[in-house]
Design an enzyme around this catalytic site. Structure first.
Site, PDB file in Angstrom:
ATOM      1  N   CYS A 230       1.058  -1.358  -0.116  1.00 46.82           N
ATOM      2  CA  CYS A 230       0.028  -0.325  -0.137  1.00 46.82           C
ATOM      3  C   CYS A 230       0.864   1.445  -0.176  1.00 46.82           C
ATOM      4  O   CYS A 230       1.482   1.194  -1.182  1.00 46.82           O
ATOM      5  CB  CYS A 230      -0.500   0.177   1.027  1.00 46.82           C
ATOM      6  SG  CYS A 230      -2.577   1.361   0.946  1.00 46.82           S
ATOM      7  N   HIS A 346      -3.232  -6.024  -0.227  1.00 51.32           N
ATOM      8  CA  HIS A 346      -3.124  -6.380   1.379  1.00 51.32           C
ATOM      9  C   HIS A 346      -3.280  -8.006   1.324  1.00 51.32           C
ATOM     10  O   HIS A 346      -4.544  -8.319   1.593  1.00 51.32           O
ATOM     11  CB  HIS A 346      -3.824  -5.697   2.675  1.00 51.32           C
ATOM     12  CG  HIS A 346      -3.140  -4.243   2.633  1.00 51.32           C
ATOM     13  ND1 HIS A 346      -2.441  -3.607   3.835  1.00 51.32           N
ATOM     14  CD2 HIS A 346      -3.624  -3.259   2.545  1.00 51.32           C
ATOM     15  CE1 HIS A 346      -2.174  -3.093   4.158  1.00 51.32           C
ATOM     16  NE2 HIS A 346      -2.881  -1.806   2.515  1.00 51.32           N
ATOM     17  N   GLU A 348      -1.402  -9.635   2.863  1.00 48.29           N
ATOM     18  CA  GLU A 348      -1.977 -10.459   4.816  1.00 48.29           C
ATOM     19  C   GLU A 348      -3.678 -10.155   5.280  1.00 48.29           C
ATOM     20  O   GLU A 348      -3.801 -11.211   5.870  1.00 48.29           O
ATOM     21  CB  GLU A 348      -1.338  -9.295   5.946  1.00 48.29           C
ATOM     22  CG  GLU A 348      -1.837  -8.175   6.014  1.00 48.29           C
ATOM     23  CD  GLU A 348      -1.749  -6.881   4.969  1.00 48.29           C
ATOM     24  OE1 GLU A 348      -2.345  -5.847   5.795  1.00 48.29           O
ATOM     25  OE2 GLU A 348      -0.874  -7.416   3.805  1.00 48.29           O
TER      26      GLU A 348
END
Length: 380
Positions: A230, A346, A348
């Site tokens: 990001c 993202h 994760e």
């Protein structure tokens, strides 16, 4: 003056590295066998040791039982520190001496630095790094090192070295002053009501910017692996000479709402990206995409984005509106410690969506471990 790869790697595990970076003319050196050097980090590898017996306490008990007058601590520490003369080794011996079952010997884990983000909780600021990141670093053999984003951290930043990997994740827009300091391109800025719409992002966090830019600049110079997610991908791009969109909607007219308002769709929203074949991203997600690349559905939490990519950076994926969603350095080779990757999404927070999300971190840590081993070998 730019340092050679050898000079950078050879001095990285010494705190005197700071003197090298600022060209003070001083050189790091190893202490004599009976001296205690000032550096906590000089011989991090000394943490990797074992006595070869089940309990260090037993060793001390035997020493005392034989009529010796030395204390338990001295009996444990002196033989070790006489060979491995450093504060790290001394503290390691003391630490393992408090345990009845020392762990089996292992390689020093790769130290992955990540600057914390500030959060206002009950009218008090707290620093945090999301546990998704921490868990994934540990899962693949790393040790996450959380760096406070407080104002005073910059003056003591060398204490957090050595660095085997750098993870830069979400946060506010990068401040003009810090971009200017590092001679980076400054994007257009929103004003008035438009700026208020994204107030949580457009408010600068200069302390975080200073720390992350300093660490990333050093990582780029030393060849240390970097994963930027990001905002981190945007920082990586501008530090390599790229440019940013100050606001995607205002400058491109895109109909994709890249930054969702707080609400039920904030985490669940997905938009498609086209993954280019024969790229690291295509390899990580090969079991989903096949051999020819294809489409992934990714989350989105940004109103800025990379515009022109910096030197040596290649696009791996883009959104339907043409915005770059992933890039990598042309020298990408995690097996040899080369890893510079920027993802606008993202992974994760998408672990349940695709198996490939874990491979982003797996390959990052593979590069970090290789970088650590190569750097440590210069200090032996």
């Amino acid at each position: 003056m730019m340092l050679s790869q050898f000079e950078t790697d050879a001095t990285r595990t010494r705190i005197e590295m700071g003197a090298t970076l600022v060209s003070s003319g001083k050189h790091a050196h190893k202490a004599k066998p009976e001296e205690q050097p000032d550096s906590d980090a000089e011989t991090e590898k000394d943490f990797n040791f074992t006595t070869g017996i089940s309990s260090l306490h037993h060793m001390a008990d035997e020493e005392e039982g034989s009529g010796g007058e030395k204390s338990t601590v001295d009996a444990l520490v002196k033989p070790w520190t006489s060979v491995h003369s450093s504060r790290a080794a001394h503290d390691a011996a003391l630490f393992w001496g408090t345990l009845y079952s020392p762990p089996a010997p292992m390689l020093r884990p790769a130290r992955v630095l990540c600057v914390a983000r500030r959060y206002n909780r009950k009218d008090k600021y707290v620093d945090f790094v999301g546990e998704y990141h921490l868990d994934l670093i540990q899962e693949f053999g790393g040790a996450p090192i959380m760096v406070p984003r407080t104002v005073g951290t910059l003056s003591s930043l060398l204490e957090y070295l050595p660095m085997d990997g750098l993870l830069v994740v979400e946060g506010n827009d990068i401040s003009d002053d810090v971009l200017r300091k590092y001679q980076c391109s400054i994007p257009q800025r929103l004003e008035g009501e438009a700026a208020e719409k994204f107030a949580s992002d457009t408010e600068f966090d200069i302390s975080k910017d200073e720390l992350e830019c300093a660490l990333m600049r050093f990582a780029l110079m030393s060849g240390c692996p970097i994963l930027g997610l990001c905002r981190g991908s945007q920082m990586l791009n501008v530090l390599r000479g790229g440019t940013l969109y100050g606001d995607l909607a205002a400058e491109t007219g895109t109909t994709i709402q890249h930054l969702q308002p707080n609400g039920p769709t904030y985490d669940s929203f997905r938009h498609p990206i086209a993954v280019h074949k024969h790229t690291p991203l295509a390899t990580w997600f090969q079991d989903t995409l096949g051999d020819e690349g294809g489409e992934l559905m990714v989350n989105s939490y940004h109103h800025q984005g990379s515009r022109e990519l910096g030197k040596g950076l290649l696009e791996m994926a883009c959104a339907p509106d043409g915005i770059t969603e992933a890039f990598y350095d042309e020298k990408y080779d995690p097996e040899n410690g080369n890893y510079l990757v920027g993802l606008q999404f993202h992974p994760e927070r998408m672990l349940g969506d695709y198996p490939g999300c874990r491979r982003v971190y797996e390959n990052f840590l593979r590069a970090c471990c290789t970088f650590r081993q190569r750097a440590d070998s210069f200090d032996q």
